[in-house]
Write a protein that holds these residues in place. Sequence first.
Motif, PDB file in Angstrom:
ATOM      1  N   SER A   1      17.324 -51.251 -31.940  1.00  0.00           N
ATOM      2  CA  SER A   1      15.775 -50.720 -32.367  1.00  0.00           C
ATOM      3  C   SER A   1      14.848 -51.766 -32.041  1.00  0.00           C
ATOM      4  CB  SER A   1      15.845 -50.494 -33.709  1.00  0.00           C
ATOM      5  OG  SER A   1      16.195 -51.757 -34.605  1.00  0.00           O
ATOM      6  N   LEU A   2      15.102 -52.974 -31.386  1.00  0.00           N
ATOM      7  CA  LEU A   2      14.011 -54.250 -30.966  1.00  0.00           C
ATOM      8  C   LEU A   2      13.239 -53.048 -29.888  1.00  0.00           C
ATOM      9  CD1 LEU A   2      12.603 -56.756 -31.384  1.00  0.00           C
ATOM     10  CD2 LEU A   2      14.424 -57.644 -29.489  1.00  0.00           C
TER      11      LEU A   2
ATOM     12  N   TRP B   1       9.964 -68.031 -37.905  1.00  0.00           N
ATOM     13  CA  TRP B   1      10.857 -66.714 -38.327  1.00  0.00           C
ATOM     14  C   TRP B   1      10.071 -65.861 -39.347  1.00  0.00           C
ATOM     15  CZ3 TRP B   1      15.200 -65.008 -36.332  1.00  0.00           C
ATOM     16  CH2 TRP B   1      15.956 -64.225 -36.757  1.00  0.00           C
ATOM     17  N   ALA B   2       9.420 -66.464 -40.187  1.00  0.00           N
ATOM     18  CA  ALA B   2       8.588 -65.506 -41.478  1.00  0.00           C
ATOM     19  C   ALA B   2       7.457 -64.801 -40.590  1.00  0.00           C
ATOM     20  CB  ALA B   2       8.062 -66.451 -42.266  1.00  0.00           C
ATOM     21  N   ARG B   3       6.909 -65.321 -39.513  1.00  0.00           N
ATOM     22  CA  ARG B   3       5.942 -64.439 -38.778  1.00  0.00           C
ATOM     23  C   ARG B   3       6.958 -63.284 -38.176  1.00  0.00           C
ATOM     24  NH1 ARG B   3       3.281 -69.331 -38.258  1.00  0.00           N
ATOM     25  NH2 ARG B   3       4.051 -70.021 -36.385  1.00  0.00           N
ATOM     26  N   ALA B   4       7.685 -63.453 -37.493  1.00  0.00           N
ATOM     27  CA  ALA B   4       8.309 -62.476 -36.711  1.00  0.00           C
ATOM     28  C   ALA B   4       9.036 -61.548 -37.974  1.00  0.00           C
ATOM     29  CB  ALA B   4       9.938 -63.207 -35.924  1.00  0.00           C
ATOM     30  N   ALA B   5       9.662 -62.063 -39.124  1.00  0.00           N
ATOM     31  CA  ALA B   5       9.988 -61.148 -40.113  1.00  0.00           C
ATOM     32  C   ALA B   5       9.027 -60.269 -40.797  1.00  0.00           C
ATOM     33  CB  ALA B   5      10.711 -61.765 -41.061  1.00  0.00           C
TER      34      ALA B   5
ATOM     35  N   GLU C   1      15.487 -56.600 -40.226  1.00  0.00           N
ATOM     36  CA  GLU C   1      16.667 -57.302 -40.236  1.00  0.00           C
ATOM     37  C   GLU C   1      17.549 -57.015 -38.839  1.00  0.00           C
ATOM     38  OE1 GLU C   1      20.203 -59.730 -42.067  1.00  0.00           O
ATOM     39  OE2 GLU C   1      18.294 -59.156 -42.973  1.00  0.00           O
ATOM     40  N   GLU C   2      17.442 -55.722 -38.470  1.00  0.00           N
ATOM     41  CA  GLU C   2      18.485 -55.359 -37.323  1.00  0.00           C
ATOM     42  C   GLU C   2      17.692 -55.957 -36.013  1.00  0.00           C
ATOM     43  OE1 GLU C   2      19.335 -51.297 -34.909  1.00  0.00           O
ATOM     44  OE2 GLU C   2      19.145 -50.917 -37.066  1.00  0.00           O
ATOM     45  N   GLN C   3      16.227 -55.596 -36.092  1.00  0.00           N
ATOM     46  CA  GLN C   3      15.668 -55.922 -34.948  1.00  0.00           C
ATOM     47  C   GLN C   3      15.545 -57.484 -34.723  1.00  0.00           C
ATOM     48  OE1 GLN C   3      12.097 -54.064 -36.311  1.00  0.00           O
ATOM     49  NE2 GLN C   3      12.288 -52.521 -34.595  1.00  0.00           N
TER      50      GLN C   3
END
Length: 157
Positions: free
Chosen positions: A31-32, A112-116, A121-123
């Motif tokens: 799903s990314l 990582w927090a910016r991406a999250a 989680e799947e992406q």
Amino acid sequence: MDARVNYFADPVAGKALKHLMSAGRALKESSLPAVTQELVALRVSQINGCAVCIDMHTKDATATGESVVRLHLVAAWREATVFTEAERAALEVAEQATRVADGAGGVSDAVWARAAAHYDEEQLVALAVLVSFMNTANRLNIIARQPAGDYEPGQFH
């Protein structure tokens, strides 16, 4: 120019690479977003200097409708205004994960927090696997001195 080796001609390496290529195809089904996947693959390949992967991912992205302007600006994404915040977060993860030998210690908690904030989680897992996959593919191609320029979109998908 010819590659030093043909990995697929070796029975053991060929079998391993077929599995590796299957992993790459599985990532396409995640799903990314496909655009994000191509931008990340391109950026990792630029950092590693993998001409064949730069050729491949530039052409694949163009074939799916990505603009030439954005593709030209991937190398300077921090200063470019054409990327979404989600894409910028993915590119930042890709850079830190690729440049682990530069002493940064990998992907920081802040990155990582910016991406999250943009991906579930799947992406995020798909992003991590994609970056790892691209680093592996880049290194295999660089070791073999795989020539660039002849790739046709969709050739390996």
